[in-house]
Design an enzyme around this catalytic site. Sequence first.
Site, mmCIF file in Angstrom:
data_model
loop_
_atom_site.group_PDB
_atom_site.id
_atom_site.type_symbol
_atom_site.label_atom_id
_atom_site.label_comp_id
_atom_site.label_asym_id
_atom_site.label_seq_id
_atom_site.Cartn_x
_atom_site.Cartn_y
_atom_site.Cartn_z
ATOM 1 N N ASN A 114 0.832 -1.203 0.000
ATOM 2 C CA ASN A 114 0.000 0.000 0.000
ATOM 3 C C ASN A 114 0.862 1.246 0.000
ATOM 4 O O ASN A 114 1.953 1.261 0.545
ATOM 5 C CB ASN A 114 -0.970 -0.013 1.185
ATOM 6 N N PHE A 118 -1.571 8.328 4.194
ATOM 7 C CA PHE A 118 -2.325 8.994 5.273
ATOM 8 C C PHE A 118 -3.537 9.764 4.729
ATOM 9 O O PHE A 118 -3.742 10.944 5.024
ATOM 10 C CB PHE A 118 -1.446 9.969 6.071
ATOM 11 N N SER A 182 5.822 5.246 8.571
ATOM 12 C CA SER A 182 5.182 4.967 7.289
ATOM 13 C C SER A 182 6.167 5.275 6.174
ATOM 14 O O SER A 182 6.814 6.327 6.184
ATOM 15 C CB SER A 182 3.936 5.834 7.108
ATOM 16 N N ASN A 184 5.241 5.957 3.229
ATOM 17 C CA ASN A 184 4.501 6.678 2.192
ATOM 18 C C ASN A 184 4.378 8.174 2.419
ATOM 19 O O ASN A 184 3.635 8.847 1.723
ATOM 20 C CB ASN A 184 3.108 6.055 2.036
ATOM 21 N N THR A 185 5.063 8.686 3.434
ATOM 22 C CA THR A 185 5.123 10.136 3.653
ATOM 23 C C THR A 185 6.601 10.486 3.568
ATOM 24 O O THR A 185 7.403 9.957 4.340
ATOM 25 C CB THR A 185 4.527 10.519 5.021
ATOM 26 N N LYS A 224 5.808 4.008 17.010
ATOM 27 C CA LYS A 224 5.708 2.907 16.031
ATOM 28 C C LYS A 224 6.862 2.990 15.037
ATOM 29 O O LYS A 224 7.043 4.023 14.391
ATOM 30 C CB LYS A 224 4.368 2.959 15.292
ATOM 31 N N ASN A 253 5.951 -1.424 11.432
ATOM 32 C CA ASN A 253 5.171 -0.975 10.283
ATOM 33 C C ASN A 253 5.496 -1.875 9.066
ATOM 34 O O ASN A 253 6.106 -2.926 9.230
ATOM 35 C CB ASN A 253 5.523 0.497 9.994
#
Length: 349
Positions: A114, A118, A182, A184-185, A224, A253
């Site tokens: 994925n 966010f 994450s 993805n940021t 996390k 994660n």
Amino acid sequence: MSDKFLYSLARPLLFSLDPGTAHNLTLPMLRAGARLGIPQRLTHPVQDARNVMGLEFPNAVGLAAGLDKDGAYIDGLSALGFGFIEIGTVTARAQPGNPKPRMFRLPAAHALINRMGFNNGGVDAFVRNVQSSRFYREKRGVLGLNIGKNADTPIEHATEDYLICLDKVYPYASYVTVNISSPNTKNLRQLQQASELDDLLSRLKEAQSRLADKHARYVPIVLKIAPDLDQEQVNTIADALLRHRMDGVIATNTTITRDAVQGLAHADEMGGLSGAPVATLSNRVIRSLHQLLGKDIPIIGVGGILSAEDAQAKLDAGASLVQLYTGLIYRGPALIRECAEALSTRQDQ
Ligand SMILES: Cc1cc2nc3c(=O)[nH]c(=O)nc-3n(C[C@H](O)[C@H](O)[C@H](O)COP(=O)(O)O)c2cc1C
């Protein structure tokens, strides 16, 4: 009719849809079902009380962050038999996330990739959703609220985003998760480096102490972290967790590695890989952390739980609690009970 049987009927239909559509179909159905009391009749939560971070968990198996980013489905999800629910990641301001498609199934590997980024409606809407849930209002269980930073906030100002979110979610959380892992940021994982982490954790602890006075309640804060850390990076993080007296750590994660899925369709999509391939990486981080943290800081183990044995392996590595997400997509809600029952028979509680 068991939930295992129902899921065996639903899964082919859900897997015939693209993952985003399946997600958008399942959660509202679950919410409607919860209003009618259906899941409660199917899944009675396993009773295996554990005290971790000063909180009473009915059992050791939680929902990992990311399935319910806005906290819009808390009641439906909590009816599936979890010992705790974590919602988010939420950011200070609403943001759309990355363009679609942004979620991919890799069934042969029991995995997902994925790059949601966010997507969420912002912290104010999030808090309203929590406030209106029966789970929160009737104090039915442990609710983790996971916070992050907006994509357009420069990384040097990330701490300000976390502090805005912490202030707003604090009164409603059983615990707060600070997500710095994450993939993805852009640059988010930089916050796991020594000096950035030191600054972030000291300002979070200051805020926590102020908020504990203001609300007359101490809310644990957990960090996390990613699975893609070498030993030196794990050492740095463990040292920071101990020095700042953090309340817990969630490991891990999703991974940016692709070794375990090479050659499979979608393996080259950008984003975080979750599910079976992340288990070994996550267990390695948990084991290392446990050696470094001892009993001082509890670990919540997450990554690649698709069976009771996978959940056991997390506790063997040193976790006190576990969470899952991708396993729920592949195995359905029966996995929750299967794991919670297996963990309830352990002698090491
Ligand atoms: C589609 C998707 C979205 C996710 N979104 C988030 C998120 O917003 N915040 C977060 O902390 N973790 C997020 N995660 C990571 C999960 O919480 C979990 O740490 C990871 O997927 C490993 O566990 P699993 O193998 O059981 O899925 C997401 C995972 C997936 C698959």
